[in-house]
Design an enzyme around this catalytic site. Structure first.
Site, mmCIF file in Angstrom:
data_model
loop_
_atom_site.group_PDB
_atom_site.id
_atom_site.type_symbol
_atom_site.label_atom_id
_atom_site.label_comp_id
_atom_site.label_asym_id
_atom_site.label_seq_id
_atom_site.Cartn_x
_atom_site.Cartn_y
_atom_site.Cartn_z
ATOM 1 N N HIS A 69 40.829 42.718 43.183
ATOM 2 C CA HIS A 69 40.235 41.401 43.435
ATOM 3 C C HIS A 69 39.558 41.376 44.800
ATOM 4 O O HIS A 69 40.060 41.958 45.761
ATOM 5 C CB HIS A 69 41.302 40.306 43.355
ATOM 6 C CG HIS A 69 41.655 39.969 41.955
ATOM 7 N ND1 HIS A 69 41.153 38.877 41.298
ATOM 8 C CD2 HIS A 69 42.425 40.612 41.051
ATOM 9 C CE1 HIS A 69 41.610 38.854 40.069
ATOM 10 N NE2 HIS A 69 42.389 39.903 39.893
ATOM 11 N N PRO A 70 38.430 40.669 44.879
ATOM 12 C CA PRO A 70 37.719 40.584 46.161
ATOM 13 C C PRO A 70 38.380 39.572 47.090
ATOM 14 O O PRO A 70 39.108 38.678 46.646
ATOM 15 C CB PRO A 70 36.331 40.085 45.748
ATOM 16 C CG PRO A 70 36.611 39.233 44.542
ATOM 17 C CD PRO A 70 37.746 39.949 43.813
ATOM 18 N N GLN A 86 33.809 31.528 42.708
ATOM 19 C CA GLN A 86 33.831 31.219 44.137
ATOM 20 C C GLN A 86 32.739 30.210 44.499
ATOM 21 O O GLN A 86 32.955 29.310 45.307
ATOM 22 C CB GLN A 86 33.709 32.492 44.976
ATOM 23 C CG GLN A 86 34.958 33.347 44.903
ATOM 24 C CD GLN A 86 35.022 34.396 45.981
ATOM 25 O OE1 GLN A 86 34.494 34.220 47.077
ATOM 26 N NE2 GLN A 86 35.696 35.507 45.682
ATOM 27 N N PHE A 117 44.288 37.974 49.137
ATOM 28 C CA PHE A 117 44.738 36.652 48.712
ATOM 29 C C PHE A 117 44.053 36.320 47.395
ATOM 30 O O PHE A 117 42.842 36.420 47.271
ATOM 31 C CB PHE A 117 44.379 35.607 49.772
ATOM 32 C CG PHE A 117 44.654 34.199 49.352
ATOM 33 C CD1 PHE A 117 45.956 33.736 49.247
ATOM 34 C CD2 PHE A 117 43.610 33.325 49.069
ATOM 35 C CE1 PHE A 117 46.218 32.432 48.864
ATOM 36 C CE2 PHE A 117 43.865 32.017 48.689
ATOM 37 C CZ PHE A 117 45.165 31.577 48.589
ATOM 38 N N VAL A 121 40.519 29.775 41.664
ATOM 39 C CA VAL A 121 39.765 28.791 42.438
ATOM 40 C C VAL A 121 39.133 27.686 41.597
ATOM 41 O O VAL A 121 38.752 26.650 42.137
ATOM 42 C CB VAL A 121 38.675 29.458 43.310
ATOM 43 C CG1 VAL A 121 39.290 30.411 44.316
ATOM 44 C CG2 VAL A 121 37.611 30.133 42.473
#
Length: 171
Positions: A69-70, A86, A117, A121
């Site tokens: 994950h980014p 995002q 983290f 979202v």
């Protein structure tokens, strides 16, 4: 492209992985392993089977899944799905101060836990996301590892809902 659960069940393994292997970020192995449990009765059943593959995976595989994950609001290349999620949360519109805080918190989080983290979202605003990372960076590693995997499962569920034809998403 949208699919029915029945269509997904009828696909070859290669077609199946190409169609939904991306819902767990850069981790098509989840779909590959879930494929063997077909036919899928519903979106919920498919999601449950995919989450079970993660739960049964080795700790190293689960850690690799998290590391795929980014960083939120980071500058690295995002998948189309991550970029859309995002952007929807306003993370592409952070003020310079918010961006600096998010960057510092991401770095502190990765240093503490060894993975980025992760939070689903969708439906959250940038203030809620900043608040969540501020709080979660203080957690114990074992607790946060489980929480991150739970968030990955939420993200995958939302992505599956996007690609399963309407009328089947709530099944």
């Amino acid at each position: 492209m949208k699919f029915t659960v029945h269509q997904l069940s009828e696909m070859s393994k290669q077609q199946f992985v190409e169609s939904i292997g991306w819902v767990f970020e850069h981790s098509p192995w989840v779909a590959e392993r879930a494929y063997g449990a077909k036919p899928f009765r519903s979106l919920s059943h498919l999601h449950l089977l995919m989450v079970r593959q993660v739960e049964e995976a080795s700790e190293g595989e689960r850690l690799s899944l998290l590391r795929a994950h980014p960083d939120l609001a980071g500058r690295m290349k995002l998948t189309d799905a991550s970029q859309k999620e995002q952007r929807g949360a306003g993370l592409d519109r952070l003020s310079p101060e918010e961006f600096d805080e998010m960057t510092a918190l991401n770095e502190a989080y990765v240093t503490r836990f060894g993975f980025p983290f992760i939070v689903a979202v969708r439906g959250l605003g940038k203030e809620e996301i900043l608040s969540a990372i501020r709080e979660r960076v203080t957690h114990e590693k074992t607790d946060e590892f489980g929480r991150a995997l739970s968030e990955v499962a939420k993200i995958a569920r939302l992505r599956l809902e996007d690609i399963i034809k309407s009328g089947e998403a709530g099944e």
